[in-house]
Motif scaffolding. Structure first.
Motif, PDB file in Angstrom:
ATOM      1  N   UNK A   1       2.307  -5.793   2.110  1.00 12.99           N
ATOM      2  CA  UNK A   1       3.365  -6.339   2.979  1.00 12.99           C
ATOM      3  C   UNK A   1       3.057  -7.820   3.114  1.00 12.99           C
ATOM      4  N   UNK A   2       3.943  -8.657   2.556  1.00  9.11           N
ATOM      5  CA  UNK A   2       3.699 -10.107   2.549  1.00  9.11           C
ATOM      6  C   UNK A   2       4.810 -10.808   3.323  1.00  9.11           C
TER       7      UNK A   2
ATOM      8  N   UNK B   1      10.718 -19.273  -3.895  1.00  6.88           N
ATOM      9  CA  UNK B   1      11.433 -19.721  -2.678  1.00  6.88           C
ATOM     10  C   UNK B   1      10.763 -20.956  -2.089  1.00  6.88           C
ATOM     11  N   UNK B   2       9.427 -20.959  -2.076  1.00  8.61           N
ATOM     12  CA  UNK B   2       8.710 -22.109  -1.514  1.00  8.61           C
ATOM     13  C   UNK B   2       8.952 -23.347  -2.377  1.00  8.61           C
TER      14      UNK B   2
ATOM     15  N   UNK C   1       6.394  -5.062  -0.078  1.00  9.36           N
ATOM     16  CA  UNK C   1       7.543  -5.609   0.649  1.00  9.36           C
ATOM     17  C   UNK C   1       7.296  -7.091   0.906  1.00  9.36           C
ATOM     18  N   UNK C   2       8.359  -7.885   0.795  1.00  4.69           N
ATOM     19  CA  UNK C   2       8.296  -9.309   1.156  1.00  4.69           C
ATOM     20  C   UNK C   2       9.224  -9.510   2.346  1.00  4.69           C
TER      21      UNK C   2
ATOM     22  N   UNK D   1       6.188  -9.161  -8.846  1.00  3.61           N
ATOM     23  CA  UNK D   1       7.542  -9.747  -8.859  1.00  3.61           C
ATOM     24  C   UNK D   1       7.822 -10.414  -7.512  1.00  3.61           C
ATOM     25  N   UNK D   2       7.391  -9.771  -6.430  1.00  2.00           N
ATOM     26  CA  UNK D   2       7.632 -10.331  -5.085  1.00  2.00           C
ATOM     27  C   UNK D   2       6.792 -11.584  -4.857  1.00  2.00           C
ATOM     28  N   UNK D   3       5.565 -11.602  -5.380  1.00  2.00           N
ATOM     29  CA  UNK D   3       4.747 -12.822  -5.261  1.00  2.00           C
ATOM     30  C   UNK D   3       5.444 -13.971  -5.981  1.00  2.00           C
ATOM     31  N   UNK D   4       5.962 -13.698  -7.187  1.00  2.00           N
ATOM     32  CA  UNK D   4       6.677 -14.741  -7.951  1.00  2.00           C
ATOM     33  C   UNK D   4       7.932 -15.191  -7.193  1.00  2.00           C
TER      34      UNK D   4
END
Ligand code: SF4
Ligand code: SF4
Length: 273
Positions: free
Chosen positions: A197-198, A174-175, A4-5, A166-169
Protein backbone atom coordinates in the motif's frame (compact mmCIF):
# COMPACT_ATOMS: atom_id res chain seq x y z
CA UNK A 1 2.62 -8.96 -6.64
CA UNK A 2 -0.49 -6.77 -6.41
CA UNK A 3 -0.57 -3.45 -4.56
CA UNK A 4 -2.58 -0.26 -4.09
CA UNK A 5 -1.51 3.33 -4.81
CA UNK A 6 -3.37 5.99 -2.80
CA UNK A 7 -3.00 9.52 -4.15
CA UNK A 8 -4.18 11.99 -1.49
CA UNK A 9 -4.29 14.83 -4.06
CA UNK A 10 -7.23 13.02 -5.71
CA UNK A 11 -9.11 12.09 -2.53
CA UNK A 12 -12.24 14.14 -1.80
CA UNK A 13 -12.86 12.64 1.64
CA UNK A 14 -16.18 11.04 0.66
CA UNK A 15 -15.40 7.92 2.77
CA UNK A 16 -16.92 5.64 0.15
CA UNK A 17 -13.90 3.37 0.67
CA UNK A 18 -14.60 3.19 4.42
CA UNK A 19 -18.20 2.13 3.78
CA UNK A 20 -17.22 -0.38 1.07
CA UNK A 21 -14.76 -1.98 3.50
CA UNK A 22 -17.49 -2.34 6.13
CA UNK A 23 -19.94 -3.79 3.61
CA UNK A 24 -17.61 -6.34 2.00
CA UNK A 25 -16.16 -7.51 5.31
CA UNK A 26 -19.55 -7.37 7.11
CA UNK A 27 -18.16 -5.12 9.86
CA UNK A 28 -20.66 -3.45 12.20
CA UNK A 29 -21.07 0.32 12.47
CA UNK A 30 -19.58 2.08 15.48
CA UNK A 31 -20.95 4.84 17.69
CA UNK A 32 -18.94 7.94 16.80
CA UNK A 33 -18.61 11.38 18.35
CA UNK A 34 -17.53 14.74 17.02
CA UNK A 35 -14.08 15.43 18.44
CA UNK A 36 -11.76 18.40 18.50
CA UNK A 37 -8.83 19.10 16.17
CA UNK A 38 -9.69 16.65 13.39
CA UNK A 39 -13.01 18.25 12.48
CA UNK A 40 -15.05 15.86 10.42
CA UNK A 41 -12.93 12.71 10.70
CA UNK A 42 -15.15 9.85 11.71
CA UNK A 43 -14.36 7.53 13.44
CA UNK A 44 -11.28 8.78 15.23
CA UNK A 45 -9.06 5.74 14.63
CA UNK A 46 -8.86 2.15 13.42
CA UNK A 47 -10.53 -0.49 15.55
CA UNK A 48 -11.37 -4.18 15.41
CA UNK A 49 -14.58 -3.16 13.59
CA UNK A 50 -13.12 -0.40 11.39
CA UNK A 51 -10.24 -1.59 9.22
CA UNK A 52 -9.74 1.62 7.25
CA UNK A 53 -10.27 5.27 8.17
CA UNK A 54 -10.04 8.39 6.01
CA UNK A 55 -8.17 10.97 8.10
CA UNK A 56 -9.09 14.64 7.82
CA UNK A 57 -6.03 16.87 8.06
CA UNK A 58 -6.31 20.64 7.91
CA UNK A 59 -2.95 21.66 6.47
CA UNK A 60 -1.52 25.10 5.80
CA UNK A 61 -0.43 25.31 2.16
CA UNK A 62 1.30 28.65 1.53
CA UNK A 63 -1.18 31.30 2.77
CA UNK A 64 -4.30 29.15 3.05
CA UNK A 65 -5.63 26.09 4.87
CA UNK A 66 -6.75 23.02 2.94
CA UNK A 67 -8.20 19.65 3.80
CA UNK A 68 -5.82 16.84 2.86
CA UNK A 69 -7.06 13.30 3.32
CA UNK A 70 -5.00 10.31 4.40
CA UNK A 71 -6.04 6.66 4.53
CA UNK A 72 -5.25 4.49 7.54
CA UNK A 73 -5.17 0.75 6.96
CA UNK A 74 -2.74 -2.16 6.95
CA UNK A 75 0.21 -1.46 4.62
CA UNK A 76 0.60 -5.13 3.66
CA UNK A 77 4.37 -5.05 4.15
CA UNK A 78 6.53 -7.08 1.75
CA UNK A 79 8.19 -8.61 4.82
CA UNK A 80 5.50 -8.26 7.50
CA UNK A 81 6.80 -7.89 11.06
CA UNK A 82 3.37 -8.99 12.33
CA UNK A 83 3.66 -12.37 10.59
CA UNK A 84 7.22 -12.82 11.87
CA UNK A 85 6.06 -12.15 15.43
CA UNK A 86 2.93 -14.34 15.36
CA UNK A 87 3.73 -17.61 17.19
CA UNK A 88 0.97 -19.63 15.49
CA UNK A 89 1.10 -18.41 11.88
CA UNK A 90 -2.27 -16.63 12.05
CA UNK A 91 -0.83 -13.91 9.76
CA UNK A 92 1.03 -14.58 6.52
CA UNK A 93 2.13 -12.85 3.33
CA UNK A 94 0.28 -14.19 0.30
CA UNK A 95 1.90 -14.52 -3.14
CA UNK A 96 -0.67 -12.07 -4.49
CA UNK A 97 0.41 -9.30 -2.06
CA UNK A 98 -2.10 -9.08 0.82
CA UNK A 99 -1.02 -9.98 4.35
CA UNK A 100 -3.89 -12.30 5.23
CA UNK A 101 -4.86 -13.66 8.62
CA UNK A 102 -6.99 -16.40 10.09
CA UNK A 103 -8.84 -15.26 13.20
CA UNK A 104 -9.66 -18.91 14.01
CA UNK A 105 -5.96 -19.56 14.66
CA UNK A 106 -5.26 -16.25 16.49
CA UNK A 107 -4.43 -16.74 20.18
CA UNK A 108 -5.04 -13.09 21.07
CA UNK A 109 -1.47 -12.77 22.40
CA UNK A 110 -1.03 -9.35 20.67
CA UNK A 111 2.61 -9.93 19.65
CA UNK A 112 1.69 -8.69 16.15
CA UNK A 113 0.44 -5.41 17.64
CA UNK A 114 3.80 -4.83 19.30
CA UNK A 115 5.71 -5.78 16.14
CA UNK A 116 3.79 -3.70 13.58
CA UNK A 117 5.72 -0.49 12.73
CA UNK A 118 2.50 1.17 11.54
CA UNK A 119 0.43 0.39 14.69
CA UNK A 120 -2.23 -1.35 12.60
CA UNK A 121 -3.59 -4.55 14.25
CA UNK A 122 -6.43 -3.85 16.71
CA UNK A 123 -7.67 -5.96 19.60
CA UNK A 124 -11.29 -6.99 20.20
CA UNK A 125 -11.49 -5.45 23.69
CA UNK A 126 -15.24 -6.03 23.88
CA UNK A 127 -15.17 -9.84 23.47
CA UNK A 128 -14.68 -12.60 26.04
CA UNK A 129 -12.20 -14.42 23.75
CA UNK A 130 -10.67 -11.48 21.85
CA UNK A 131 -8.71 -11.78 18.63
CA UNK A 132 -6.70 -9.39 16.50
CA UNK A 133 -8.38 -7.71 13.55
CA UNK A 134 -6.97 -5.76 10.59
CA UNK A 135 -7.45 -4.99 6.89
CA UNK A 136 -6.86 -8.03 4.68
CA UNK A 137 -6.68 -6.04 1.42
CA UNK A 138 -9.79 -8.10 0.58
CA UNK A 139 -7.55 -11.12 -0.07
CA UNK A 140 -10.65 -13.17 -0.86
CA UNK A 141 -11.45 -10.76 -3.72
CA UNK A 142 -7.82 -10.48 -4.87
CA UNK A 143 -7.39 -14.27 -5.08
CA UNK A 144 -10.55 -14.33 -7.25
CA UNK A 145 -9.01 -11.77 -9.63
CA UNK A 146 -11.02 -8.82 -8.28
CA UNK A 147 -9.71 -5.58 -6.79
CA UNK A 148 -10.22 -4.65 -3.10
CA UNK A 149 -13.63 -3.18 -2.25
CA UNK A 150 -12.15 0.24 -1.33
CA UNK A 151 -10.32 0.78 -4.63
CA UNK A 152 -13.30 -0.57 -6.60
CA UNK A 153 -15.66 2.01 -5.14
CA UNK A 154 -13.42 5.13 -5.14
CA UNK A 155 -15.18 7.69 -7.39
CA UNK A 156 -12.04 9.73 -8.13
CA UNK A 157 -9.52 6.90 -8.63
CA UNK A 158 -7.64 8.20 -5.61
CA UNK A 159 -7.00 4.49 -4.92
CA UNK A 160 -5.79 2.34 -7.79
CA UNK A 161 -4.95 -1.34 -7.72
CA UNK A 162 -2.54 -3.32 -9.88
CA UNK A 163 0.90 -4.86 -10.17
CA UNK A 164 3.26 -3.26 -7.67
CA UNK A 165 5.99 -2.39 -10.17
CA UNK A 166 3.43 -0.82 -12.52
CA UNK A 167 2.09 1.32 -9.65
CA UNK A 168 5.60 2.41 -8.64
CA UNK A 169 6.21 3.51 -12.26
CA UNK A 170 2.83 5.29 -12.28
CA UNK A 171 3.68 7.12 -9.04
CA UNK A 172 7.10 8.17 -10.38
CA UNK A 173 5.42 9.38 -13.56
CA UNK A 174 2.89 11.50 -11.64
CA UNK A 175 5.68 13.14 -9.62
CA UNK A 176 7.79 13.85 -12.72
CA UNK A 177 4.81 15.27 -14.65
CA UNK A 178 3.81 17.55 -11.75
CA UNK A 179 6.94 18.09 -9.62
CA UNK A 180 5.46 21.05 -7.73
CA UNK A 181 2.26 19.17 -6.98
CA UNK A 182 3.78 16.31 -5.03
CA UNK A 183 6.23 15.56 -2.25
CA UNK A 184 9.03 13.72 -4.08
CA UNK A 185 8.61 10.51 -2.17
CA UNK A 186 6.48 7.41 -2.68
CA UNK A 187 5.53 6.47 0.86
CA UNK A 188 5.65 2.68 1.19
CA UNK A 189 7.97 2.06 -1.77
CA UNK A 190 10.93 1.44 0.55
CA UNK A 191 9.65 1.91 4.13
CA UNK A 192 10.44 -1.21 6.20
CA UNK A 193 11.50 -3.05 3.05
CA UNK A 194 8.55 -1.88 0.95
CA UNK A 195 4.81 -2.31 1.29
CA UNK A 196 1.89 -3.18 -0.98
CA UNK A 197 0.00 0.00 0.00
CA UNK A 198 1.81 3.11 -1.25
CA UNK A 199 0.90 6.78 -0.94
CA UNK A 200 1.46 10.02 -2.80
CA UNK A 201 0.86 13.42 -1.20
CA UNK A 202 1.22 17.13 -1.85
CA UNK A 203 2.09 17.79 1.82
CA UNK A 204 4.79 16.19 4.01
CA UNK A 205 3.66 12.76 5.13
CA UNK A 206 3.97 13.69 8.80
CA UNK A 207 1.09 16.16 8.20
CA UNK A 208 -1.03 13.10 7.43
CA UNK A 209 0.20 11.42 10.63
CA UNK A 210 2.18 8.70 8.81
CA UNK A 211 5.28 7.36 10.57
CA UNK A 212 8.19 9.08 8.83
CA UNK A 213 11.10 7.82 10.90
CA UNK A 214 11.00 4.24 9.66
CA UNK A 215 14.03 2.38 8.29
CA UNK A 216 14.23 1.63 4.58
CA UNK A 217 14.76 -2.05 5.18
CA UNK A 218 12.66 -4.66 6.91
CA UNK A 219 12.95 -5.10 10.67
CA UNK A 220 13.60 -8.79 10.18
CA UNK A 221 14.26 -11.00 7.21
CA UNK A 222 11.81 -13.82 7.08
CA UNK A 223 13.93 -16.97 7.11
CA UNK A 224 13.13 -19.75 4.63
CA UNK A 225 11.29 -21.35 7.49
CA UNK A 226 9.55 -18.78 9.67
CA UNK A 227 9.19 -19.13 13.47
CA UNK A 228 5.54 -19.73 12.77
CA UNK A 229 6.44 -22.72 10.60
CA UNK A 230 8.11 -24.26 13.63
CA UNK A 231 5.54 -23.30 16.23
CA UNK A 232 2.42 -23.86 14.14
CA UNK A 233 2.45 -27.69 14.26
CA UNK A 234 3.06 -27.54 18.01
CA UNK A 235 0.27 -25.03 18.56
CA UNK A 236 -2.09 -27.01 16.32
CA UNK A 237 -1.28 -30.13 18.35
CA UNK A 238 -2.37 -28.45 21.62
CA UNK A 239 -6.11 -29.24 21.27
CA UNK A 240 -5.30 -32.91 20.50
CA UNK A 241 -2.83 -33.09 23.40
CA UNK A 242 -5.42 -31.56 25.73
CA UNK A 243 -8.12 -33.94 24.48
CA UNK A 244 -5.79 -36.92 24.91
CA UNK A 245 -4.83 -35.76 28.38
CA UNK A 246 -8.50 -35.37 29.28
CA UNK A 247 -9.26 -38.93 28.09
CA UNK A 248 -6.26 -40.34 29.99
CA UNK A 249 -7.20 -38.52 33.21
CA UNK A 250 -10.80 -39.67 32.80
CA UNK A 251 -9.61 -43.28 32.47
CA UNK A 252 -7.41 -42.99 35.58
CA UNK A 253 -10.29 -41.44 37.50
CA UNK A 254 -12.61 -44.29 36.39
CA UNK A 255 -10.10 -46.96 37.51
CA UNK A 256 -9.56 -45.25 40.90
CA UNK A 257 -13.31 -44.90 41.46
CA UNK A 258 -13.86 -48.56 40.54
CA UNK A 259 -11.18 -49.66 43.00
CA UNK A 260 -12.61 -47.53 45.79
CA UNK A 261 -16.08 -48.85 45.05
CA UNK A 262 -14.80 -52.48 45.13
CA UNK A 263 -13.02 -51.81 48.43
CA UNK A 264 -16.19 -50.28 49.90
CA UNK A 265 -18.23 -53.31 48.73
CA UNK A 266 -15.66 -55.74 50.21
CA UNK A 267 -15.60 -53.84 53.54
CA UNK A 268 -19.40 -53.74 53.79
CA UNK A 269 -19.59 -57.51 53.02
CA UNK A 270 -17.00 -58.25 55.73
CA UNK A 271 -18.90 -56.03 58.19
CA UNK A 272 -22.09 -57.95 57.47
CA UNK A 273 -20.47 -61.34 58.33
S1 SF4 B 1 1.30 -2.81 8.40
FE1 SF4 B 1 1.53 -3.94 10.33
S2 SF4 B 1 -0.20 -5.40 10.31
FE2 SF4 B 1 0.06 -4.65 8.19
S3 SF4 B 1 1.42 -6.17 7.22
FE3 SF4 B 1 2.74 -4.50 7.99
S4 SF4 B 1 3.34 -5.26 10.04
FE4 SF4 B 1 1.57 -6.48 9.43
S1 SF4 C 1 -13.53 6.60 -1.87
FE1 SF4 C 1 -11.75 7.62 -2.85
S2 SF4 C 1 -12.30 9.81 -2.80
FE2 SF4 C 1 -13.69 8.79 -1.38
S3 SF4 C 1 -12.65 8.94 0.62
FE3 SF4 C 1 -12.01 6.98 -0.25
S4 SF4 C 1 -10.09 7.44 -1.30
FE4 SF4 C 1 -11.10 9.42 -0.95
Amino acid sequence: MKAMLIDSTRCIGCRGCQIACKQWNELPAEQTTFFASKGYQNPRDLSSKTWTVITYNEVQIQDRFEWVFGKLQCFHCNIPACATACPVGALWKTEEGPVAYDANICLGCRYCQLACPFLVPRFEWDRIFPKIMKCTMCDDRVVAGLEPACSKVCPTDAIIFGDREVLVAEAENRISLNPRGYVHHIYGKDEVGGTCVMHLSNVPFEELAYQTNLPQKAFANLPAKTPADYSKPAMHAIPFVLTGLGIALGAVSWVVNRRMENERNTQSKEGAK
